[in-house]
Design a protein around this motif. Structure first.
Motif, PDB file in Angstrom:
ATOM      1  N   ALA A   8       0.865  -1.184   0.000  1.00 45.09           N
ATOM      2  CA  ALA A   8       0.000   0.000   0.000  1.00 45.09           C
ATOM      3  C   ALA A   8       0.896   1.227   0.000  1.00 45.09           C
ATOM      4  O   ALA A   8       1.614   1.481   0.973  1.00 45.09           O
ATOM      5  CB  ALA A   8      -0.931   0.007   1.212  1.00 45.09           C
ATOM      6  N   HIS A  10       1.086   5.087   0.060  1.00 43.50           N
ATOM      7  CA  HIS A  10       0.333   6.299   0.378  1.00 43.50           C
ATOM      8  C   HIS A  10       1.093   7.503  -0.187  1.00 43.50           C
ATOM      9  O   HIS A  10       2.205   7.808   0.255  1.00 43.50           O
ATOM     10  CB  HIS A  10       0.152   6.441   1.881  1.00 43.50           C
ATOM     11  CG  HIS A  10      -0.470   5.249   2.540  1.00 43.50           C
ATOM     12  ND1 HIS A  10      -1.824   4.995   2.508  1.00 43.50           N
ATOM     13  CD2 HIS A  10       0.087   4.216   3.229  1.00 43.50           C
ATOM     14  CE1 HIS A  10      -2.089   3.875   3.163  1.00 43.50           C
ATOM     15  NE2 HIS A  10      -0.949   3.386   3.607  1.00 43.50           N
ATOM     16  N   LEU A  12       1.866  11.129  -0.292  1.00 43.93           N
ATOM     17  CA  LEU A  12       1.719  12.261   0.619  1.00 43.93           C
ATOM     18  C   LEU A  12       1.775  13.591  -0.095  1.00 43.93           C
ATOM     19  O   LEU A  12       1.447  14.624   0.514  1.00 43.93           O
ATOM     20  CB  LEU A  12       2.809  12.195   1.694  1.00 43.93           C
ATOM     21  CG  LEU A  12       2.915  10.863   2.448  1.00 43.93           C
ATOM     22  CD1 LEU A  12       4.045  10.928   3.466  1.00 43.93           C
ATOM     23  CD2 LEU A  12       1.594  10.508   3.117  1.00 43.93           C
ATOM     24  N   GLY A 161      -2.485  12.451  -1.750  1.00 44.43           N
ATOM     25  CA  GLY A 161      -3.556  12.089  -0.851  1.00 44.43           C
ATOM     26  C   GLY A 161      -4.252  10.794  -1.212  1.00 44.43           C
ATOM     27  O   GLY A 161      -5.248  10.435  -0.573  1.00 44.43           O
ATOM     28  N   VAL A 162      -3.747  10.072  -2.214  1.00 47.12           N
ATOM     29  CA  VAL A 162      -4.363   8.821  -2.639  1.00 47.12           C
ATOM     30  C   VAL A 162      -3.475   7.655  -2.217  1.00 47.12           C
ATOM     31  O   VAL A 162      -2.308   7.829  -1.872  1.00 47.12           O
ATOM     32  CB  VAL A 162      -4.592   8.810  -4.161  1.00 47.12           C
ATOM     33  CG1 VAL A 162      -5.494   9.960  -4.572  1.00 47.12           C
ATOM     34  CG2 VAL A 162      -3.269   8.889  -4.921  1.00 47.12           C
ATOM     35  N   THR A 163      -4.035   6.470  -2.274  1.00 47.56           N
ATOM     36  CA  THR A 163      -3.309   5.242  -1.942  1.00 47.56           C
ATOM     37  C   THR A 163      -3.373   4.297  -3.130  1.00 47.56           C
ATOM     38  O   THR A 163      -4.462   4.061  -3.679  1.00 47.56           O
ATOM     39  CB  THR A 163      -3.904   4.565  -0.704  1.00 47.56           C
ATOM     40  OG1 THR A 163      -3.810   5.455   0.420  1.00 47.56           O
ATOM     41  CG2 THR A 163      -3.146   3.287  -0.381  1.00 47.56           C
ATOM     42  N   ASN A 165      -2.276   0.407  -4.635  1.00 44.43           N
ATOM     43  CA  ASN A 165      -2.069  -0.934  -4.092  1.00 44.43           C
ATOM     44  C   ASN A 165      -1.575  -1.896  -5.158  1.00 44.43           C
ATOM     45  O   ASN A 165      -1.869  -1.734  -6.339  1.00 44.43           O
ATOM     46  CB  ASN A 165      -3.372  -1.479  -3.485  1.00 44.43           C
ATOM     47  CG  ASN A 165      -3.906  -0.615  -2.376  1.00 44.43           C
ATOM     48  OD1 ASN A 165      -4.679   0.300  -2.616  1.00 44.43           O
ATOM     49  ND2 ASN A 165      -3.505  -0.883  -1.162  1.00 44.43           N
ATOM     50  N   CYS A 207       6.042   9.844  -0.258  1.00 43.15           N
ATOM     51  CA  CYS A 207       5.163   8.697  -0.067  1.00 43.15           C
ATOM     52  C   CYS A 207       5.547   7.932   1.194  1.00 43.15           C
ATOM     53  O   CYS A 207       6.593   8.173   1.805  1.00 43.15           O
ATOM     54  CB  CYS A 207       5.223   7.765  -1.283  1.00 43.15           C
ATOM     55  SG  CYS A 207       6.865   7.049  -1.570  1.00 43.15           S
ATOM     56  N   ARG A 208       4.674   6.998   1.559  1.00 37.00           N
ATOM     57  CA  ARG A 208       4.923   6.068   2.655  1.00 37.00           C
ATOM     58  C   ARG A 208       4.437   4.694   2.202  1.00 37.00           C
ATOM     59  O   ARG A 208       3.300   4.535   1.774  1.00 37.00           O
ATOM     60  CB  ARG A 208       4.170   6.506   3.915  1.00 37.00           C
ATOM     61  CG  ARG A 208       4.490   5.635   5.143  1.00 37.00           C
ATOM     62  CD  ARG A 208       3.749   6.082   6.381  1.00 37.00           C
ATOM     63  NE  ARG A 208       2.339   5.715   6.345  1.00 37.00           N
ATOM     64  CZ  ARG A 208       1.354   6.548   6.091  1.00 37.00           C
ATOM     65  NH1 ARG A 208       1.612   7.828   5.859  1.00 37.00           N
ATOM     66  NH2 ARG A 208       0.094   6.147   6.078  1.00 37.00           N
ATOM     67  N   GLU A 210       3.595   0.784   2.975  1.00 32.42           N
ATOM     68  CA  GLU A 210       3.209  -0.155   4.018  1.00 32.42           C
ATOM     69  C   GLU A 210       3.086  -1.551   3.419  1.00 32.42           C
ATOM     70  O   GLU A 210       2.493  -1.719   2.348  1.00 32.42           O
ATOM     71  CB  GLU A 210       1.875   0.257   4.657  1.00 32.42           C
ATOM     72  CG  GLU A 210       1.948   1.549   5.454  1.00 32.42           C
ATOM     73  CD  GLU A 210       0.637   1.864   6.142  1.00 32.42           C
ATOM     74  OE1 GLU A 210      -0.323   1.081   5.942  1.00 32.42           O
ATOM     75  OE2 GLU A 210       0.563   2.882   6.855  1.00 32.42           O
ATOM     76  N   GLY A 630     -10.548   3.645  -0.029  1.00 30.86           N
ATOM     77  CA  GLY A 630     -10.449   4.650  -1.069  1.00 30.86           C
ATOM     78  C   GLY A 630     -11.422   5.797  -0.927  1.00 30.86           C
ATOM     79  O   GLY A 630     -11.477   6.668  -1.806  1.00 30.86           O
ATOM     80  N   ALA A 633      -9.619   9.200  -0.824  1.00 30.89           N
ATOM     81  CA  ALA A 633      -9.108   9.600  -2.140  1.00 30.89           C
ATOM     82  C   ALA A 633     -10.247  10.030  -3.057  1.00 30.89           C
ATOM     83  O   ALA A 633     -10.109  10.992  -3.827  1.00 30.89           O
ATOM     84  CB  ALA A 633      -8.324   8.443  -2.763  1.00 30.89           C
TER      85      ALA A 633
END
Length: 775
Positions: A8, A10, A12, A161-163, A165, A207-208, A210, A630, A633
């Motif tokens: 995932a 993210h 930023l 601001g979206v993720t 996957n 980004c981050r 996970e 989601g 987002a």
């Protein structure tokens, strides 16, 4: 079963992974989008930055030396040579062990979560446009420090601001301890990954990452326990000849079992055809030699390997599926009229009219049983680059910037696996059914994932030349090449001579039971042709050894040749046997597939029905509830779509001189109109407080109509949404269930500000330009 790891990412900040192109007059570089028009991040991009982060982790854990953690990096991400491969193979610095392939494979690029992706794909196009925006930039002169002349540019950026996957897999051969070490390495690398995509060192792409899997995140005790990690599994040994090469082969006259492989491309598939500059062009089909390793791996028997080398197991090329069967390459003798695209001409049986212009069809496939139209495969073009660790930018030594032209995802292909009766046990085709394979280039990340369904073909299905009759001495035999054919001359050199082709075909017919057949190439009559073919080159490569193999040169698929039968008789059974088994070398890899005396080669004017381009319906997804993945987002996207629509409608509304906003204010002077801008910072306040500000601002005005119109516009609960012609259809710009009422309340002040600003500016321009025109 493989070990799954969920990624995932993210975002930023705003980010960009470019597709290498731009839009003239709009921006210089475009964001990479998928088939639904949605931005995404290729798995190849994530894999590169994640490997860099894991290398830092390994270097720290190995105390700056090449230790066990460095070998884990090579195991997870694959061998990475510092020298170009050809140079490393010749130099003394070449590794003695064979390069290790990557153990970490991705199932898809990084995309929006499934539910959100469906909603966006079926949403209003204005919502998809809101996913990106144009960001201005300028180049600075290093000498003066000022902006350069003519250096203004606009880059398309995707919103933050979206993720995004994706899912990756590690081999199931890892035991518990080894899986824990691989997981710790990936988890630690993900903690160091802070940016991705273009301009990530200048603030973009923050980004981050996970990871979600068993044992992640690792506990403090497990981190201490694995400080001294065990070595990864050893590299696979050098490939050796599989056992069973001396197994007895079935009789040549034995029948064949045929299984149809229905192949759906879940990812683009790249099978190398040629390299032009920095463009790697893929084939419009999947050759049999690209499918054969996967077939043999799943059949898993020595008899299958032996049969593939003797031509008793054949994997035909995978071509577009037409009428339930794999399509056949359009014959080179078929030409299309330039003036009438629906008219075709067979040069073998009809001369070209002197007053008409025809062109040869270079690409496409037709139905094996005749009829239908000409199908062409869809391609996708993506740009990639190789980053130098020291320069931190693409360099020519490592490949630089390059592009892949690959078969598009969603394409459906068909191929056959033919096995002589008795070679494999009954039900062998079930081992190929319902499988996911990885084929072609770059199959560890963004390419090569396919889904395969297999089923035995009924004997009643077309096999051999439809309607073929025995060919007597004095007749003519026309050959249509369905795949590349590898022929050697008497000195064992690759040959392109029709005489050598005739000799090999005679030998194949003799094995099929047509003894005494003698073929000679047909001499064409003036104005007609009896043969049209070209040579094909296949750059062979051994993926296990990572070394080149001999280049294969032969007759290209689609070629047509004609032979006179000087002696002997060719029966229908012999024709069917040769068509099934093929001719020439490396038939198990799909080479040598031909059709004899097919009806298409005898038709003077073949008819191919025009086939409409199939367009799959746009996916429709319900709006997202607050609990759906989601949702956050989706709210960002719909908010920006509303803002863009507000700005557009405000300018359109202001273009009408008699609109409901300007009409009450026409009697005011420029000074009083400009004082209204003092209210811009307070339009989000409650109506009671805003009404007091309006009273204070207009206390000395002598225009009560203007004051009442201004008060009604700014303080009525339904304003400005209730103005005729201002904005409508906002329900279509909502991706969430509660988006419409929430955004009406949230963006009310912003909409009033945009509307007033546009109207005041339009009023000022009209007065100034009108005064200048009167003078």
């Amino acid at each position: 079963m493989s070990h799954r790891i969920e990624f995932a990412l993210h975002m930023l900040s705003d980010w960009r992974v470019g597709d290498g192109t731009g839009r003239h007059g709009l921006h210089g570089s475009s964001v990479l989008r998928d088939g639904d028009g949605l931005p995404f991040i290729p798995a190849k991009t994530l894999n590169g930055v994640l490997r860099d982060a894991c290398e830092i982790v390994a270097r720290a854990l190995d105390s700056g030396q090449q230790g066990v953690w460095s070998t884990w990096v090579d195991y997870v991400f694959g061998h990475q040579s510092a020298l170009p491969l050809a140079e490393a193979a010749r130099s003394s610095a070449a590794p003695t062990a064979y390069p290790r392939p990557a153990a970490l494979t991705y199932r898809s690029p990084l995309r929006f979560p499934g539910r959100l992706r469906q909603v966006l794909a079926g949403a209003d196009p204005r919502c998809r446009e809101a996913l990106t925006f144009s960001k201005p930039g300028v180049a600075l002169d290093p000498r003066t420090g000022a902006a350069r002349e003519d250096a203004l540019r606009f880059d398309e950026m995707a919103r933050g601001g979206v993720t995004l996957n994706t899912v990756a897999e590690l081999p199931d051969a890892l035991d518990g301890d080894q899986l824990a070490c691989a997981g710790i390495l990936l988890w630690a690398g993900s903690r160091l990954l802070e940016g991705i995509g273009g301009k990530r060192r200048r603030g973009s792409g923050r980004c981050r990452l996970e990871l979600s899997a068993a044992g992640m995140p690792p506990s403090e005790e497990s981190l201490r326990h694995w400080a001294g990690a065990p070595a990864p599994p050893p590299a696979p040994p050098a490939p050796t000849a599989p056992p069973g090469l001396g197994a007895s082969a079935p009789e040549p006259g034995a029948g064949w079992e045929r299984a149809l492989l229905r192949i759906r491309l879940d990812m683009p598939v790249l099978v190398h055809d040629r390299t032009t500059g920095n463009l790697v062009q893929g084939r419009d089909h999947v050759p049999g030699w690209a499918l054969l390793p996967e077939v043999l791996k799943r059949l898993g028997s020595a008899a299958a390997h032996a049969a593939a080398r003797t031509g008793d197991l054949i994997v035909t090329p995978a071509t577009p599926l037409i009428g339930g069967l794999p399509g056949c390459r359009v014959p080179r003798v078929v030409e299309r009229s330039k003036d009438n695209p629906g008219a075709y001409l067979n040069r073998m049986t009809r001369q070209r009219p002197p007053d008409e212009a025809y062109e040869r069809i270079n690409t496409g496939y037709v139905a094996a049983a005749g009829g239908g139209g000409i199908e062409t495969a869809a391609f996708t073009l993506r740009s990639h680059n190789s980053i130098d660790d020291e320069a931190q930018r693409p360099t020519e030594d490592l490949g630089g910037v390059y592009s892949y032209q690959a078969l598009a995802a969603g394409t459906v292909l068909g191929a056959e696996v033919r096995v002589r009766v008795g070679v494999l046990p009954a039900g062998w085709h079930t081992r190929l059914d319902g499988e996911e394979w990885r084929i072609g280039r770059s199959r560890k990340d963004d390419y090569g994932l396919i889904s395969v369904d297999a089923g035995l073909l009924d004997e009643a299905l077309p096999d051999g030349a439809p309607g073929a009759e025995p060919i007597e001495a004095g007749g003519k035999l026309r050959v249509w090449l369905l795949s590349d054919v590898l022929i050697r001359d008497e000195r064992l050199n690759p040959s392109d001579a029709p005489d050598d082709f005739a000799r090999v075909l005679q030998e194949a017919l003799a094995v099929a039971g047509a003894d005494g057949v003698r073929l000679t190439p047909t001499v064409p009559e003036p104005g007609s042709i009896e043969a049209s073919y070209e040579m094909a080159r296949t750059d062979s490569w051994h993926s296990g050894w990572r070394l080149p193999r001999p280049v294969l040169i032969g007759f290209a698929a689609g070629g047509c040749l004609s032979f006179d039968v000087e002696a002997g008789r060719i029966g229908v059974d012999a024709v069917a046997a040769v068509e099934t088994s093929g001719i020439g070398e490396r038939r198990g890899e799909g080479f040598g597939q031909i059709r004899l005396n097919d009806r298409l080669l005898w038709e003077p004017s073949p008819v191919f029905a025009a086939r409409p381009i199939p367009r799959p319906p746009a996916p429709v997804g319900d709006k997202l509830p607050p609990s759906a993945p989601g949702y956050a987002a989706a709210r960002i996207v719909e908010r920006e779509a509303w803002r863009a629509e507000i700005r557009r409608c405000a300018e359109a509304y202001a273009a009408d001189p008699g609109n409901a906003v300007l009409a009450p204010l026409l009697g005011l002077t420029f000074t009083r109109l400009n004082t209204l801008r003092r209210l811009f910072d307070h339009l989000d306040e409650p109506p009671e407080r805003l009404d007091r500000r309006i009273e204070s601002l207009t206390r000395r005005w002598k225009e009560p109509k203007a004051v009442e119109g201004l008060r009604g516009l700014l303080t009525e609960p339904g304003s400005p949404w209730n103005l005729d012609g201002f904005i409508g259809g906002t329900e279509n710009l909502c991706l969430t269930i509660d988006g419409h009422p929430d955004l009406r309340e949230e963006l009310r002040g912003e909409a009033l500000r945009a509307l007033l600003s546009a109207c005041l500016s339009a009023r000022t321009r009209s007065e100034i330009y009108g005064a200048e025109a009167s003078r």
